[in-house]
Design a protein around this motif. Structure first.
Motif, mmCIF file in Angstrom:
data_model
loop_
_atom_site.group_PDB
_atom_site.id
_atom_site.type_symbol
_atom_site.label_atom_id
_atom_site.label_comp_id
_atom_site.label_asym_id
_atom_site.label_seq_id
_atom_site.Cartn_x
_atom_site.Cartn_y
_atom_site.Cartn_z
ATOM 1 N N THR A 4 0.852 -1.188 0.000
ATOM 2 C CA THR A 4 0.000 0.000 0.000
ATOM 3 C C THR A 4 0.884 1.233 0.000
ATOM 4 O O THR A 4 1.791 1.346 0.818
ATOM 5 N N SER A 5 0.609 2.154 -0.912
ATOM 6 C CA SER A 5 1.340 3.420 -0.904
ATOM 7 C C SER A 5 0.935 4.189 0.338
ATOM 8 O O SER A 5 -0.246 4.218 0.697
ATOM 9 N N GLY A 61 -4.261 2.918 5.701
ATOM 10 C CA GLY A 61 -2.955 2.261 5.587
ATOM 11 C C GLY A 61 -1.882 3.092 6.256
ATOM 12 O O GLY A 61 -2.171 3.960 7.088
ATOM 13 N N PRO A 62 -0.624 2.870 5.874
ATOM 14 C CA PRO A 62 0.483 3.607 6.489
ATOM 15 C C PRO A 62 0.457 5.083 6.113
ATOM 16 O O PRO A 62 -0.084 5.463 5.072
ATOM 17 N N VAL A 63 1.044 5.896 6.972
ATOM 18 C CA VAL A 63 1.157 7.323 6.719
ATOM 19 C C VAL A 63 2.618 7.750 6.818
ATOM 20 O O VAL A 63 3.418 7.124 7.516
ATOM 21 N N VAL A 64 2.929 8.810 6.100
ATOM 22 C CA VAL A 64 4.224 9.478 6.203
ATOM 23 C C VAL A 64 3.924 10.913 6.589
ATOM 24 O O VAL A 64 3.063 11.560 5.985
ATOM 25 N N LEU A 65 4.612 11.399 7.604
ATOM 26 C CA LEU A 65 4.380 12.738 8.127
ATOM 27 C C LEU A 65 5.462 13.686 7.615
ATOM 28 O O LEU A 65 6.653 13.363 7.683
ATOM 29 N N GLN A 89 4.999 5.310 8.716
ATOM 30 C CA GLN A 89 6.084 4.673 7.978
ATOM 31 C C GLN A 89 7.371 5.484 8.107
ATOM 32 O O GLN A 89 8.462 4.938 8.039
ATOM 33 N N GLY A 90 7.248 6.789 8.271
ATOM 34 C CA GLY A 90 8.415 7.653 8.397
ATOM 35 C C GLY A 90 7.985 9.092 8.540
ATOM 36 O O GLY A 90 6.802 9.422 8.361
ATOM 37 N N ALA A 91 8.955 9.955 8.860
ATOM 38 C CA ALA A 91 8.650 11.374 9.030
ATOM 39 C C ALA A 91 9.815 12.231 8.552
ATOM 40 O O ALA A 91 10.977 11.915 8.809
ATOM 41 N N LEU A 92 9.470 13.288 7.843
ATOM 42 C CA LEU A 92 10.413 14.338 7.475
ATOM 43 C C LEU A 92 10.100 15.502 8.408
ATOM 44 O O LEU A 92 8.983 16.031 8.395
ATOM 45 N N LEU A 93 11.065 15.874 9.229
ATOM 46 C CA LEU A 93 10.883 16.896 10.263
ATOM 47 C C LEU A 93 11.763 18.091 9.918
ATOM 48 O O LEU A 93 12.991 17.986 9.953
ATOM 49 N N VAL A 94 11.154 19.199 9.578
ATOM 50 C CA VAL A 94 11.884 20.339 9.023
ATOM 51 C C VAL A 94 11.806 21.550 9.948
ATOM 52 O O VAL A 94 10.719 22.006 10.298
ATOM 53 N N ALA A 95 12.959 22.063 10.332
ATOM 54 C CA ALA A 95 13.103 23.320 11.072
ATOM 55 C C ALA A 95 12.379 23.337 12.426
ATOM 56 O O ALA A 95 11.547 24.207 12.691
#
Length: 183
Positions: A4-5, A61-65, A89-95
């Motif tokens: 699942t995307s 389904g899975p989430v990406v933050l 599934q993962g996270a991009l954490l910016v600033a």
């Protein structure tokens, strides 16, 4: 078995992300979804956490933050308290800002102390060396505490619309690598 995307959720920080912010541009370009908060001007950690919980639980389904600024702290706080963090599934954490600084503590009451335990999912923390809301040393310390990969993007301010990032292909590449490396 087909995979699942993941559902890609953008999480703006305090005062939301305007139309020229890279998060808004990614939503238009790639169909990512914004996690809307009830009150962007007076963010309450409990309210914002409850909203994130609601959206993650409702995701099939899975989430990406993909979090910017204050939303990075939201992700860490929520992940430390929610059994549903397993859906991430993962996270991009910016600033991420330093809400423990006296000036930030006044502007954003209730966000300190910050959650400083390892995240239960892979993450990349992206920081600028001249972010007015948090030093590079602070960002590196958070990345270490959260167990994140750390990406230094040089002197780019708060990594928002004022930073002139446009569609921010560098950030998108980090996100795509994060998604691709998940088993």
């Amino acid at each position: 078995m087909p995979t699942t995307s993941p559902r890609i959720l953008t999480l703006p920080g305090w005062q939301n992300s305007g139309p020229d912010h890279w998060q808004s541009r990614w939503e238009r370009l790639h169909g990512y979804e914004r996690l809307e908060q009830h009150d962007w001007q007076r963010p309450l950690r409990g309210d914002w956490s409850a909203r994130l919980q609601e959206v993650v639980v409702d995701s099939p389904g899975p989430v990406v933050l993909v979090a910017h600024s204050l939303a990075c702290l939201l992700v860490a706080w929520w992940a430390a308290h929610s059994p549903d963090a397993r859906k991430v599934q993962g996270a991009l954490l910016v600033a991420p800002p330093d809400v423990e600084r006296p000036d930030m503590r006044q502007q954003l009451p209730g966000w300190a102390p910050m959650a400083c335990q390892p995240l239960p999912f892979p993450a990349v923390l992206v920081a600028s060396r001249n972010d007015p809301y948090g030093s590079a040393a602070h960002a590196q310390a958070l990345a270490d505490a959260w167990g994140c990969q750390y990406a230094d993007v040089g002197e780019r301010g708060h990594l928002n619309a004022d930073s002139g990032l446009g569609d921010w292909p560098e950030g998108l590449a980090l996100l795509q690598t994060l998604i691709a490396t998940k088993d």
